[in-house]
Write a protein that holds these residues in place. Sequence first.
Motif, PDB file in Angstrom:
ATOM      1  N   GLY B 335       0.820  -1.209   0.000  1.00 20.97           N
ATOM      2  CA  GLY B 335       0.000   0.000   0.000  1.00 20.97           C
ATOM      3  C   GLY B 335       0.850   1.253   0.000  1.00 20.97           C
ATOM      4  O   GLY B 335       0.642   2.165  -0.801  1.00 20.97           O
ATOM      5  N   VAL B 336       1.840   1.294   0.897  1.00 21.34           N
ATOM      6  CA  VAL B 336       2.663   2.497   0.998  1.00 21.34           C
ATOM      7  C   VAL B 336       3.494   2.682  -0.269  1.00 21.34           C
ATOM      8  O   VAL B 336       3.671   3.801  -0.756  1.00 21.34           O
ATOM      9  CB  VAL B 336       3.572   2.421   2.237  1.00 21.34           C
ATOM     10  N   TYR B 337       3.947   1.580  -0.832  1.00 19.81           N
ATOM     11  CA  TYR B 337       4.771   1.676  -2.029  1.00 19.81           C
ATOM     12  C   TYR B 337       3.943   2.188  -3.197  1.00 19.81           C
ATOM     13  O   TYR B 337       4.386   3.040  -3.978  1.00 19.81           O
ATOM     14  CB  TYR B 337       5.367   0.298  -2.342  1.00 19.81           C
ATOM     15  N   HIS B 338       2.711   1.698  -3.277  1.00 21.93           N
ATOM     16  CA  HIS B 338       1.855   2.195  -4.352  1.00 21.93           C
ATOM     17  C   HIS B 338       1.541   3.675  -4.142  1.00 21.93           C
ATOM     18  O   HIS B 338       1.480   4.448  -5.094  1.00 21.93           O
ATOM     19  CB  HIS B 338       0.565   1.388  -4.434  1.00 21.93           C
ATOM     20  N   LEU B 339       1.381   4.068  -2.884  1.00 21.06           N
ATOM     21  CA  LEU B 339       1.165   5.494  -2.582  1.00 21.06           C
ATOM     22  C   LEU B 339       2.339   6.319  -3.104  1.00 21.06           C
ATOM     23  O   LEU B 339       2.163   7.375  -3.720  1.00 21.06           O
ATOM     24  CB  LEU B 339       1.017   5.672  -1.069  1.00 21.06           C
ATOM     25  N   THR B 340       3.550   5.807  -2.883  1.00 21.76           N
ATOM     26  CA  THR B 340       4.744   6.527  -3.317  1.00 21.76           C
ATOM     27  C   THR B 340       4.807   6.651  -4.834  1.00 21.76           C
ATOM     28  O   THR B 340       4.947   7.745  -5.376  1.00 21.76           O
ATOM     29  CB  THR B 340       5.995   5.764  -2.838  1.00 21.76           C
ATOM     30  N   THR B 341       4.661   5.506  -5.511  1.00 22.49           N
ATOM     31  CA  THR B 341       4.794   5.566  -6.972  1.00 22.49           C
ATOM     32  C   THR B 341       3.645   6.362  -7.573  1.00 22.49           C
ATOM     33  O   THR B 341       3.820   7.123  -8.511  1.00 22.49           O
ATOM     34  CB  THR B 341       4.807   4.155  -7.576  1.00 22.49           C
ATOM     35  N   HIS B 342       2.460   6.179  -6.981  1.00 20.99           N
ATOM     36  CA  HIS B 342       1.291   6.884  -7.500  1.00 20.99           C
ATOM     37  C   HIS B 342       1.486   8.394  -7.388  1.00 20.99           C
ATOM     38  O   HIS B 342       1.120   9.144  -8.299  1.00 20.99           O
ATOM     39  CB  HIS B 342       0.046   6.440  -6.740  1.00 20.99           C
ATOM     40  N   ALA B 343       2.053   8.845  -6.261  1.00 21.40           N
ATOM     41  CA  ALA B 343       2.289  10.286  -6.097  1.00 21.40           C
ATOM     42  C   ALA B 343       3.127  10.802  -7.251  1.00 21.40           C
ATOM     43  O   ALA B 343       2.852  11.851  -7.819  1.00 21.40           O
ATOM     44  CB  ALA B 343       2.980  10.551  -4.767  1.00 21.40           C
ATOM     45  N   GLY B 344       4.146  10.022  -7.644  1.00 18.72           N
ATOM     46  CA  GLY B 344       4.995  10.459  -8.742  1.00 18.72           C
ATOM     47  C   GLY B 344       4.261  10.520 -10.061  1.00 18.72           C
ATOM     48  O   GLY B 344       4.199  11.556 -10.700  1.00 18.72           O
ATOM     49  N   PHE B 345       3.636   9.393 -10.471  1.00 19.61           N
ATOM     50  CA  PHE B 345       3.102   9.407 -11.833  1.00 19.61           C
ATOM     51  C   PHE B 345       1.787  10.159 -11.930  1.00 19.61           C
ATOM     52  O   PHE B 345       1.456  10.678 -12.994  1.00 19.61           O
ATOM     53  CB  PHE B 345       3.048   8.009 -12.466  1.00 19.61           C
ATOM     54  N   LYS B 346       1.039  10.268 -10.833  1.00 22.22           N
ATOM     55  CA  LYS B 346      -0.206  11.035 -10.949  1.00 22.22           C
ATOM     56  C   LYS B 346       0.084  12.529 -11.038  1.00 22.22           C
ATOM     57  O   LYS B 346      -0.551  13.258 -11.812  1.00 22.22           O
ATOM     58  CB  LYS B 346      -1.149  10.707  -9.788  1.00 22.22           C
ATOM     59  N   ALA B 347       1.082  12.989 -10.275  1.00 21.31           N
ATOM     60  CA  ALA B 347       1.479  14.394 -10.421  1.00 21.31           C
ATOM     61  C   ALA B 347       1.940  14.639 -11.853  1.00 21.31           C
ATOM     62  O   ALA B 347       1.582  15.635 -12.474  1.00 21.31           O
ATOM     63  CB  ALA B 347       2.591  14.730  -9.439  1.00 21.31           C
ATOM     64  N   LEU B 348       2.694  13.685 -12.398  1.00 27.13           N
ATOM     65  CA  LEU B 348       3.171  13.798 -13.778  1.00 27.13           C
ATOM     66  C   LEU B 348       2.009  13.929 -14.756  1.00 27.13           C
ATOM     67  O   LEU B 348       1.978  14.817 -15.605  1.00 27.13           O
ATOM     68  CB  LEU B 348       4.015  12.560 -14.091  1.00 27.13           C
ATOM     69  N   LEU B 349       1.009  13.044 -14.608  1.00 27.39           N
ATOM     70  CA  LEU B 349      -0.122  13.063 -15.538  1.00 27.39           C
ATOM     71  C   LEU B 349      -0.865  14.385 -15.466  1.00 27.39           C
ATOM     72  O   LEU B 349      -1.213  14.978 -16.486  1.00 27.39           O
ATOM     73  CB  LEU B 349      -1.075  11.916 -15.202  1.00 27.39           C
ATOM     74  N   PHE B 350      -1.108  14.861 -14.256  1.00 28.28           N
ATOM     75  CA  PHE B 350      -1.854  16.103 -14.129  1.00 28.28           C
ATOM     76  C   PHE B 350      -1.067  17.283 -14.681  1.00 28.28           C
ATOM     77  O   PHE B 350      -1.628  18.151 -15.336  1.00 28.28           O
ATOM     78  CB  PHE B 350      -2.232  16.369 -12.681  1.00 28.28           C
ATOM     79  N   LEU B 351       0.225  17.324 -14.394  1.00 25.82           N
ATOM     80  CA  LEU B 351       0.997  18.467 -14.865  1.00 25.82           C
ATOM     81  C   LEU B 351       1.067  18.469 -16.390  1.00 25.82           C
ATOM     82  O   LEU B 351       0.971  19.520 -17.017  1.00 25.82           O
ATOM     83  CB  LEU B 351       2.390  18.451 -14.246  1.00 25.82           C
ATOM     84  N   CYS B 352       1.188  17.268 -17.015  1.00 27.40           N
ATOM     85  CA  CYS B 352       1.171  17.215 -18.479  1.00 27.40           C
ATOM     86  C   CYS B 352      -0.160  17.692 -19.007  1.00 27.40           C
ATOM     87  O   CYS B 352      -0.229  18.491 -19.951  1.00 27.40           O
ATOM     88  CB  CYS B 352       1.400  15.788 -18.957  1.00 27.40           C
ATOM     89  N   SER B 353      -1.259  17.211 -18.395  1.00 28.64           N
ATOM     90  CA  SER B 353      -2.578  17.644 -18.843  1.00 28.64           C
ATOM     91  C   SER B 353      -2.690  19.150 -18.708  1.00 28.64           C
ATOM     92  O   SER B 353      -3.301  19.808 -19.557  1.00 28.64           O
ATOM     93  CB  SER B 353      -3.661  16.994 -17.992  1.00 28.64           C
ATOM     94  N   GLY B 354      -2.098  19.688 -17.643  1.00 30.64           N
ATOM     95  CA  GLY B 354      -2.126  21.131 -17.450  1.00 30.64           C
ATOM     96  C   GLY B 354      -1.483  21.857 -18.621  1.00 30.64           C
ATOM     97  O   GLY B 354      -1.983  22.886 -19.062  1.00 30.64           O
TER      98      GLY B 354
END
Lengths: 102, 641
Positions: B335-354
């Motif tokens: 769970g914690v590891y997915h939280l970590t990786t998710h924080a990285g790639f979800k921020a990436l996706l949103f910033l690209c969409s931005g």
Amino acid sequence: MNSLSTYLIISALLFSLGLLGILQRRNLIGMLIAVELLLNSANLNFMAFNRFLTPDPVVGQVIALFVMGLAAAEAAIGLSIILALYRKMHSINIERAQRLKG
Amino acid sequence: MGAFFTDPILLATVLGTNLPFLSMVAILIFTRSNPKLSCRISVGAIAFAAVCAVFLLAKLYSASPLQYQTLWLNSGRLNIAFGYYLDPLSLLMLTIVGVVSCLVQIYSLGYMAGDPGYSRYFAFQSLFAWAMMNMVIAGSMLQLFIFWEMVGLASYFLIGFYYEKWSASQAGKKAFVMNRVGDVGFFLGLIWLVIGFGNLGIPELNHAASTQGLPQNLLTVSALLIFCGVVGKSAQFPLLTWLPDAMEGPTPVSALLHSATMVAAGVYMFSRIFPFFAASPDAMAIALAIGTVTMLLSSTMAMVTYDLKQVWAYSTVSQLGMMVMALAAGGYFAGVYHLTTHAGFKALLFLCSGIFIHEFHTNDMRIIGKQGGRKLKIPMVCIAVGALALSGVYPFSGFFSKEAILGVLAAQPNKIWLAAGFFGAVLTAYYSFRLIFHILLPKGGVEGKPHDGHAESAHEHEDEHHGYIFWAMAIPVMILACVSLVLGFLEQPIEHFLLHAVQAHPVQHVSEHGGGGSDWLLIMGVSAGLFGIAVAWFEYGRKGASRNGFLSYFPAIWKLFDCRWFIDIFYRKSLDTFVYGGLTSLFTKNDRRVIDGGIDGICFFTEGSGRVFSFLQSGMLQYNLLIMVLAAGAAVLYFLI
């Protein structure tokens, strides 16, 4: 002549006159003057008792001064009430003020 | 005070986490009218905080958990400490929060340029970062709760940032109110714990729970109530609809909200007191069910929307559901590891969409594709990296964490959870590549030459300005893309780092698989992702594809997904019926009849009795005076005789 009872009698006379004025006159200004008479008779009483009965000469005089100040304030308020009434009813007859009873 | 200056760790903790708050105060009070200075203060503070966080992580990498605390409240059996608790979990999270917030703020320099609320925006960003960092290192549940609410407040400010827009202020309110619903449960759970246990310190709580120091019923009830807070904050099943609406804020805010702060807070809190939850099998079973339902519901919603940000919003909800599933199945590390990786790639996706939204002024992926979204090379490559990570394709970080989660789910006796996990992985890959293909290979090719020419001339017009803005947005995106590539290979060190602490507090339920446990699982996981991508390719990518999606053959289901399973409508209706129709109308009646009526009655009685008594007097002042004098005279006579 120069005794306490003389002053008391004069003061009682003044008081009666004031009472008569306040009960009998229909003119508001007259009633206000009558009230002044009442206050002055009380003042005279204070001064007389102070002069003849108490050793401390100041107390009665101080109270008399207070009463004078009170009388001034009362006159100011009374006069302004009378003015307001006059504006409303164009008269200073006390009987007209009956309308205030609601 | 002496210890404060000689201990670099304490100094870094206090300074690093509180500097953003100071910057917020400075911006709001002094530099509001000077946007240039405001953004420098804010970015400087958050960069310092990120450096401090990395320093702490490096310094305490192999140290045992560190605790600074003072007693804040002591009354009888009740002890509430206030302080910092630095263990591997909080250090990892602190680093994530610091780095992601820092990157998002740098990105905002470009994205928000020229906005009238520039200074205000950075002030609230700082507040957000401050609240989240302090929540992460809180030493007791009460302190965590206080900063938890601060995070909610900051997110309210930022979601409703364009407050002159009706939908934005509504979305802010919705987020706030839905969070309150969960937080009421959280707070009741804390009160229940105080009554039953009398101590809210996180290490004490975990220790007592893992050594059977707590009675089972107290534990289950309080765990379920506290889980309500997770449901609200991390947008789990009954309360999941606020997160898609939170898109009304500026895009960098969504990036921050969806990756490192706010929604991560719920999952973080779950893992923070993981041994406590783990000691109650009933609570864990309910959490597992809620996580699964959330993941599947929101994945289906993401399959039908055309709004770029909304797809990622639904996917955040579903990934959060996945983390809750992992934690509830006993997979602390997964769970914690997915939280970590998710924080990285979800921020990436949103910033690209931005970047796309900033360039084309629309959220609709079809229009972006038509107008030549793929010409923006850097964001296009980065968004593809993010989508690959999200779908769990091999060298990217999402692959490793998703494998870990599937490994944990496979260990469950009931295989239905594992099946749901695979199904979710397929859906995830499908909707993310539906978006990618829409932008990359638009229907009928890239059109609109005049549009392009116009954009081109505008581009030249403000060339210098535009370049600065573009690079301020592109650099954080590229950094995050690299992180998404690298983070997957750091699985072993992170696992060692995290579990080192769990062994310090003996936990019974941890049964880690670590991804490499069974080969068939690995193959199934990858093929689930590839299958989803293949379906998306068949429908949206290949030449002559219909680009409608198979769901368009079932209009009823499309409508169901598009209306978010009617959850919002259900809330609206039940609010109208029960709250506005029942409770509020009762209160209104109470107000009208009882309170207004009572006061009116008193007034009426007073007035009426006044009228009655006024008959007793004539209104002639002098008669009254005469009576008075006569009475006084009578009294004098009476006393004299």
